[in-house]
Write an enzyme that holds these catalytic residues in place. Structure first.
Site, PDB file in Angstrom:
ATOM      1  N   GLU A 264     -51.224  30.878 -16.074  1.00 30.15           N
ATOM      2  CA  GLU A 264     -49.830  31.343 -16.083  1.00 30.15           C
ATOM      3  C   GLU A 264     -49.325  31.110 -14.661  1.00 30.15           C
ATOM      4  OE1 GLU A 264     -47.170  33.791 -14.640  1.00 30.15           O
ATOM      5  OE2 GLU A 264     -48.512  35.357 -15.380  1.00 30.15           O
TER       6      GLU A 264
ATOM      7  N   CYS B  55     -42.982  35.465 -11.047  1.00 28.54           N
ATOM      8  CA  CYS B  55     -43.226  34.136 -11.599  1.00 28.54           C
ATOM      9  C   CYS B  55     -42.168  33.746 -12.618  1.00 28.54           C
ATOM     10  CB  CYS B  55     -44.608  34.071 -12.235  1.00 28.54           C
ATOM     11  SG  CYS B  55     -44.904  35.357 -13.456  1.00 28.54           S
TER      12      CYS B  55
END
Length: 705
Positions: A260, A299
């Site tokens: 991720e 993120c």
């Protein structure tokens, strides 16, 4: 001013004990630059830690999904009661209370969510039947079905610094429900907060031994000791992920590696939006929130604001006004809305990237502002910054360089095709958003962007009140994305659980497959008893218990009466000429009459352990039934689902799923469906003790009180 605690020495929790050292890497608080912790993993035997997790993981694998869910729920409750300790430590990372809420209570909430999903959607077993039973032979004596079972390794979870609590718990939850132990390796900058939560988890005693290990500090040769049944889940930069993915041992042993990665997420303002529209204000607020939330260290944050060229000036001025209200400083102060980056080193990396971005874009919003507490030099402060790239379709920097801080770039566009192209130039994103109230525009943008995104939010005046925002991953939905975003698939509801399990195809005869899966398989042997199945309690009923009913011949009166009762006068049932010319060539009984008639055949009318009809699923009408045809029904216990007692409930129950098959006089199947019944069960160890009657309750006297 944030008070400085005694110098912390985060330890590693491996092979059942805590390990810490007095020396190591010194960590500094993000606000004033004072020493806050000393970190070291020296002395940890990583091969032993992995071997310990694999060995002790057997106990976790032997538990059921429901048992794991209960443990996870209890743990979430336990951690929530201690959240204020985590908030205090989180201030040292530069996070405001609001930033920390997403990390701390968002992480604990993920435990609650997975506990709920597992109890609701998974069987009380240690394996998961997947998909339908496949008939592999003409006569039905050879069948197959997929099963999911826990991998017999350790889920190694390497996390980024920006969410030291949520980052751990969002990986731990699906792995634990799947029956796989976790070894957590947090980023050093905020490892002291992760370690504090793990200390509480260990102290709680709520997880089985070996279910969670922690490495605080350098990972050493950890990856060298991975085996085929282990897994790695990495959160961080795309560059680091690319390097780890090709680690020789990971490649040689084909160890599953999920990433991720930080991505250049885009938010598109629709062409139809005007400055006076609610969507315009929503867009500006969303971009400003993503720039300043966690000081831009997310993120999923908006890095590229894609706006119609004619609205660039209006968006810039609105953003300037919105960001001017953002106060920066010591996050412990109530009047501060944005804290610091996690470290001075991180701030300098953002500044370097910002400098590179200015080769193709210019700063339109920026500059230092007065700090409300904190140290400008020793702390890691960077003020909100917005750039404008006038020719984004020919530029490279905004689509390649990520300033992992409070920085975003405005990208003008002229057509929806251009907007889609700009969004896709990020080469894969975790999250994207479309802000418009025009449904056709939203459809075009979503479908155009979908192939390069893991999650897309359509935000407008209708869903804004409940929307969790562009940058908020949810346990029920995918958190991951293709390409640059890493190709991982964290969360995603039960998909995150399945990710930690091995899928195996089991081929056998129906009776054997039923014994393995503990779910009824068509064609398997059934058990018929003199005791009616509805006279048995939940505990007495067994999968495969079956009842074959008496026969009933369908008459014209049945059809006419049912039409009169329901008002369903469809021509195929009541119009002789129309029915003759229809697809059946004759009048046929209502499908719902067949279900009602079948209920009359198999129901046991007297009061008993069956309390209620809980539902009906998977209904299929296979063959028509005409006047003069004779039907009978076979009812077979397909599976059992224990239900927990809810607050206020006193009667323990479970759900029994029955397969109903209605056949005609030739033995041909005419209808099939599943019936759910709520059935009384005996009280067990998982049920709370019943409250005594008021007359039996002991009320302390005043002296005792």
């Amino acid at each position: 001013m944030t008070s400085t605690p005694e110098l912390l020495r985060p330890g590693s929790y491996v092979y059942g004990t805590w390990h810490s050292r007095p020396d190591g890497q010194t960590l500094y608080d993000a606000v004033y630059g004072r020493p806050v912790a000393v970190l070291s993993s020296e002395g940890v035997d990583f091969a032993q830690a992995l071997a310990y997790g694999r060995q002790k993981g057997a106990a976790l694998r032997r538990s059921t999904f429901h048992e794991r869910a209960r443990a996870l729920k209890a743990l979430a409750t336990y951690l929530m009661e201690r959240k204020e300790d985590y908030y205090t430590l989180s201030l040292l990372t530069g996070a405001t209370r609001r930033d920390s809420w997403v990390d701390i209570e968002g992480g604990i909430g993920t435990l609650f969510s997975y506990a709920s999903m597992a109890r609701r959607d998974l069987p009380d077993e240690r394996f998961l039947p997947d998909g339908r039973v496949e008939r592999l032979g003409r006569e039905g004596t050879f069948v197959g079905r997929h099963l999911l079972v826990p991998r017999e390794g350790v889920a190694v979870q390497i996390n980024a610094y920006n969410f030291p609590v949520w980052g751990m718990l969002e990986k731990l939850a699906p792995a634990f429900i799947a029956g796989m132990p976790s070894l957590v390796k947090p980023a050093p900058q905020t490892a002291y907060l992760t370690e504090r939560v793990v200390r509480d988890i260990v102290a709680s005693g709520l997880l089985p031994e070996g279910a969670l290990q922690l490495v605080s500090g350098d990972p050493g040769d950890l990856l060298d000791h991975l085996q085929e049944q282990d897994m790695v889940a990495f959160t961080g930069s795309a560059a680091t992920a690319a390097r780890l993915r090709v680690h020789p041992n990971i490649v040689a042993r084909n160890v599953p590696f999920s990433t991720e990665a930080d991505s250049l997420n885009a938010s598109v303002l629709g062409l139809t939006v005007r400055p006076e529209d609610p969507e315009f204000k929503l867009y500006v607020k969303e971009v400003a929130r993503e720039i300043t939330g966690k000081a831009g260290q997310k993120c999923t944050a908006i890095r590229r604001a894609v706006v119609p060229r004619g609205l660039v000036e209006a968006v810039t001025e609105a953003l300037r006004a919105e960001l001017a209200r953002v106060t920066v400083g010591d996050p412990a102060r109530d009047d501060v809305r944005m804290g610091a980056l996690v470290s001075v080193e991180q701030r300098e990396r953002v500044r370097e990237t910002l400098s590179s971005l200015q080769k193709e874009a210019q700063i339109v919003i920026g500059g230092e502002r007065d700090l409300l507490g904190g140290d400008r030099e020793k702390g890691a402060f960077l003020d909100p910054t917005v750039l404008l790239c006038p020719s984004p379709l020919t530029a490279t920097g905004p689509h390649e360089l990520e300033a992992f801080g409070p920085v975003a770039t405005l990208l003008p566009y002229d057509t929806l095709d251009d907007a889609i192209e700009l969004a896709k130039m990020g080469r894969g994103s975790l999250a994207g958003s479309v802000i418009t109230h025009d449904r056709a525009e939203a459809t075009e943008l979503v479908l155009g962007m979908a192939s390069t995104h893991g999650r897309l939010l359509v935000l407008n005046r209708d869903d804004a009140r409940e929307s969790t925002g562009h940058g908020s991953p949810l346990p029920q939905l995918l958190h991951g994305g293709p390409g640059r975003a890493g190709g991982g698939a964290e969360l995603g509801g039960l998909a995150g659980v399945r990710h930690h399990m091995n899928k195996v195809a089991v081929q056998a005869d129906p009776t054997t497959l039923m014994a393995v899966t503990r779910e009824f398989v068509p064609g398997a042997e059934v058990r018929e008893d003199v005791v009616h199945p509805f006279r048995k309690s939940f505990d007495e009923i067994q999968v495969g218990d079956s009842l074959l009913t008496h026969r009933r011949t369908v008459t014209e009166a049945d059809i006419v009466n049912f039409a009169g009762l329901t008002g369903d006068h469809f021509y195929a049932h009541v119009d002789e000429i129309g029915a003759r010319e229809g697809i059946f060539g004759k009048r046929v009984a209502h499908g719902y009459f067949l279900i009602s008639a079948a209920a009359g055949q198999f129901v046991s009318a007297a009061p008993g352990p069956v309390l209620a009809n809980y539902g009906l699923e998977n209904l299929r009408f296979v063959e028509p039934v005409g006047i003069g045809d004779t039907i009978r029904t076979r009812l077979t216990c397909k599976r059992k689902i224990r239900k927990d007692l809810r607050p206020g409930e006193t009667r323990p129950t479970g759900v029994v799923e029955w397969r109903a098959e209605i056949t005609n006089q030739d033995g041909a199947l005419v209808a099939t469906y599943d019936i759910l019944t709520l059935v009384e069960r005996a009280r067990d160890a998982y049920d709370p003790l019943p409250e005594p009657p008021e007359s039996e309750q002991v009320i302390p006297d005043a002296a005792q009180a």
